[in-house]
Design a protein around this motif. Structure first.
Motif, mmCIF file in Angstrom:
data_model
loop_
_atom_site.group_PDB
_atom_site.id
_atom_site.type_symbol
_atom_site.label_atom_id
_atom_site.label_comp_id
_atom_site.label_asym_id
_atom_site.label_seq_id
_atom_site.Cartn_x
_atom_site.Cartn_y
_atom_site.Cartn_z
ATOM 1 N N ARG A 143 1.644 18.899 65.207
ATOM 2 C CA ARG A 143 0.402 18.270 64.720
ATOM 3 C C ARG A 143 0.556 16.764 64.859
ATOM 4 N NH1 ARG A 143 -3.636 20.606 61.615
ATOM 5 N NH2 ARG A 143 -5.037 19.157 60.533
ATOM 6 N N GLU A 183 -0.942 13.059 64.445
ATOM 7 C CA GLU A 183 -1.911 12.209 63.755
ATOM 8 C C GLU A 183 -2.021 10.919 64.561
ATOM 9 O OE1 GLU A 183 -3.604 13.162 61.219
ATOM 10 O OE2 GLU A 183 -2.485 14.911 60.468
ATOM 11 N N THR A 226 -6.849 13.776 65.041
ATOM 12 C CA THR A 226 -5.751 14.675 64.713
ATOM 13 C C THR A 226 -5.817 15.838 65.691
ATOM 14 O OG1 THR A 226 -5.820 14.095 62.362
ATOM 15 C CG2 THR A 226 -4.727 16.160 62.952
#
Length: 279
Positions: free
Chosen positions: A128, A130, A135
């Motif tokens: 994931r 950011e 995102t």
């Protein structure tokens, strides 16, 4: 219903190893799992004809049912409708399916004729990221598709927008393409499974720039799964049709004459071309 916005990229054989060395993924995998999937359709392929995909996915002891529609997009980029909910076992929840607008539009008898058609089995590692503008979930899938006693490998990178600007998907794909041999892929796992089941790939006949690019990318998907050189020639012809007004398309067509065409430079140019046409 939710909207899925993602970018799908096919990796060369060395792609997964190169991807795992990329600086953007130094933070480590946040999720790793084995995913087994059963795809359903009627014997006549009515969901595929309507550009839908219906699957049951197992992770551990849990099952999830998902219906996806084709949506819009090209060059590996797509936006599509998605309905997903947990189910008790590997049995379709037909009652809930009947309530969904895309299925209701096909007629009640379609539900009665749904049956397992093919399967996918793969390991997924996910990160994931950011980023400043979005995102994004990065997923590396490695495994296989199985149908009619045949099988083909899965070696894919999926970038899914979780929040923010969709243009960030293109920027991230281009960042990976600087060091990872990859290319935009237009055929989903469901489309590849259907082609494996039927033994038949079909290409769009449109004459517009976007359709020519889609034809080229689908031909490369077919080449990867069949090994038949006629698909490489079909991709070259589609790119040559674009080449009159685009230097990147001309260079890509020339690269396809080489046995080891899927390298970093091919991926960079293909993404740049796809992004330009999408814009």
């Amino acid at each position: 219903m939710s909207e899925e916005i993602e970018m799908k990229l096919a990796l060369a054989e060395t792609g997964p190893e190169r991807l795992l060395q990329h600086p953007l993924l130094r933070g480590g995998v946040y999720d790793a799992r084995h995913l087994a999937n059963i795809y359903f359709d009627t014997p006549a392929g009515e969901l595929e004809a309507a550009r839908m995909a219906l699957r049951l996915r197992r992770h551990g002891d849990s099952w999830v049912q998902t219906l996806k529609t084709s949506g819009e997009g090209a060059g590996g980029y797509s936006r599509r409708g998605e309905w997903e909910w947990p189910v008790a076992s590997e049995t379709l929840d037909r009652a809930r399916l009947a309530e969904l607008p895309p299925i209701a539009g096909l007629g009640d008898d379609v539900l009665e004729r749904l049956e397992p058609r093919f399967a996918t089995d793969f390991e997924r590692r996910a990160w994931r990221l950011e980023l400043a503008e979005a995102t994004i979930e990065v997923a590396l899938d490695q495994g296989e598709i199985r149908a009619a006693g045949r099988r083909v490998p899965i070696r894919e990178l999926e970038l899914e927008l979780k929040d923010g600007d969709p243009q960030a998907l293109w920027s991230l794909a281009q960042a990976f393409a600087e060091t990872v041999p990859l290319r935009p892929a237009d055929a989903s796992k469901a489309a590849r499974g259907s082609a494996l089941l039927s033994g038949r790939w079909t290409l769009p006949e449109g004459s517009g720039e976007g359709e020519r690019l889609r034809r080229a990318l689908l031909a490369l998907d077919a080449l990867a799964d069949t090994g038949e050189d006629s698909w490489r020639e079909a991709a070259r012809e589609a790119l040559q049709a674009l080449a009159a007004g685009d230097d990147d398309a001309a260079r890509l067509a020339t690269m396809l004459e080489q046995a080891d065409w899927l390298g970093v430079e091919f991926g960079r140019l293909a993404l740049r071309l796809a992004h330009r046409l999408a814009a």
